[in-house]
Design a protein around this motif. Sequence first.
Motif, short mmCIF file in Angstrom:
data_model
loop_
_atom_site.label_atom_id
_atom_site.label_comp_id
_atom_site.label_asym_id
_atom_site.label_seq_id
_atom_site.Cartn_x
_atom_site.Cartn_y
_atom_site.Cartn_z
N ASN A 55 7.55 -8.87 10.21
CA ASN A 55 7.58 -7.41 10.23
C ASN A 55 8.81 -6.87 10.95
OD1 ASN A 55 5.17 -6.21 8.85
ND2 ASN A 55 4.18 -7.73 10.12
N LEU A 56 9.35 -7.63 11.90
CA LEU A 56 10.57 -7.20 12.57
C LEU A 56 11.80 -7.42 11.70
CD1 LEU A 56 10.02 -8.37 16.25
CD2 LEU A 56 9.96 -6.04 15.34
N CYS A 67 -3.60 -6.30 -0.32
CA CYS A 67 -3.92 -6.74 1.03
C CYS A 67 -4.53 -5.56 1.80
CB CYS A 67 -2.66 -7.23 1.73
SG CYS A 67 -2.92 -7.65 3.46
N PRO A 68 -5.76 -5.70 2.30
CA PRO A 68 -6.37 -4.59 3.03
C PRO A 68 -5.65 -4.27 4.34
CG PRO A 68 -7.86 -6.49 2.97
CD PRO A 68 -6.67 -6.82 2.13
N PHE A 69 -5.09 -5.29 4.99
CA PHE A 69 -4.36 -5.06 6.24
C PHE A 69 -3.11 -4.24 5.98
CE2 PHE A 69 -1.41 -6.18 9.65
CZ PHE A 69 -2.20 -5.96 10.77
N LYS A 70 -2.37 -4.61 4.94
CA LYS A 70 -1.16 -3.86 4.61
C LYS A 70 -1.50 -2.45 4.15
CE LYS A 70 3.16 -3.97 2.10
NZ LYS A 70 3.96 -4.62 1.10
N TRP A 71 -2.58 -2.31 3.42
CA TRP A 71 -3.02 -0.99 2.96
C TRP A 71 -3.35 -0.09 4.15
CZ3 TRP A 71 -7.89 1.26 3.60
CH2 TRP A 71 -8.08 2.46 2.92
N ALA A 72 -4.03 -0.67 5.17
CA ALA A 72 -4.47 0.13 6.32
C ALA A 72 -3.36 0.40 7.32
CB ALA A 72 -5.64 -0.57 7.01
N THR A 73 -2.43 -0.55 7.48
CA THR A 73 -1.44 -0.42 8.56
C THR A 73 -0.01 -0.27 8.06
OG1 THR A 73 -1.06 -2.80 8.74
CG2 THR A 73 -2.85 -1.87 10.07
N GLY A 74 0.25 -0.70 6.83
CA GLY A 74 1.62 -0.70 6.33
C GLY A 74 2.42 -1.92 6.77
N LEU A 75 1.78 -2.82 7.53
CA LEU A 75 2.43 -4.04 8.01
C LEU A 75 2.03 -5.23 7.17
CD1 LEU A 75 1.82 -3.50 11.83
CD2 LEU A 75 3.94 -3.09 10.57
N LEU A 76 2.89 -6.24 7.14
CA LEU A 76 2.58 -7.48 6.43
C LEU A 76 1.70 -8.36 7.32
CD1 LEU A 76 6.14 -8.31 5.09
CD2 LEU A 76 4.23 -7.39 3.79
#
Length: 146
Positions: free
Chosen positions: A143-144, A57-66
């Motif tokens: 994420n919470l 997942c590029p979003f998880k890769w960039a931010t660490g968030l799901l």
Amino acid sequence: MSTEESWGPVEPAAPTGASVRRRTLRQASIALGTVAAAAVYLWHTDPHQPGQLLIPCPFKWATGLLCPLCGGTRMAYDLMHGDAVTAFHDNAVLLTLAGPAVAYAVGRWLVAGLAGRVYRPRLSARGNAVVLGIAAVWMVARNLVG
């Protein structure tokens, strides 16, 4: 003077029922083949295990968030192997809301296309707001909670 100036703009011809059917069958065949190839690969590739050759997942890769779609590959793997409980745990909203919505839209597209009619799903501004709202709430909640 050009032809367009003397005759006006050329309007594209409306597709005939037969051409819509052919295009629908061609697109559905390509999609089915692609999904089948991906399913065969995924059947033998457990995304729960590290080191698998899968697109991260590029979003998880960039931010660490799901992101709202994170867990979709694991969910598909679990569903193919008959484990609905784990699939629900991987991504509950994707399984319960997006899956049926996509199945409905694809079904409507196929029925209309095979009948020779063009079907273009449209989402209103309110529909966009609902989808984005659900995605945002799901992303924050997962994420919470962790």
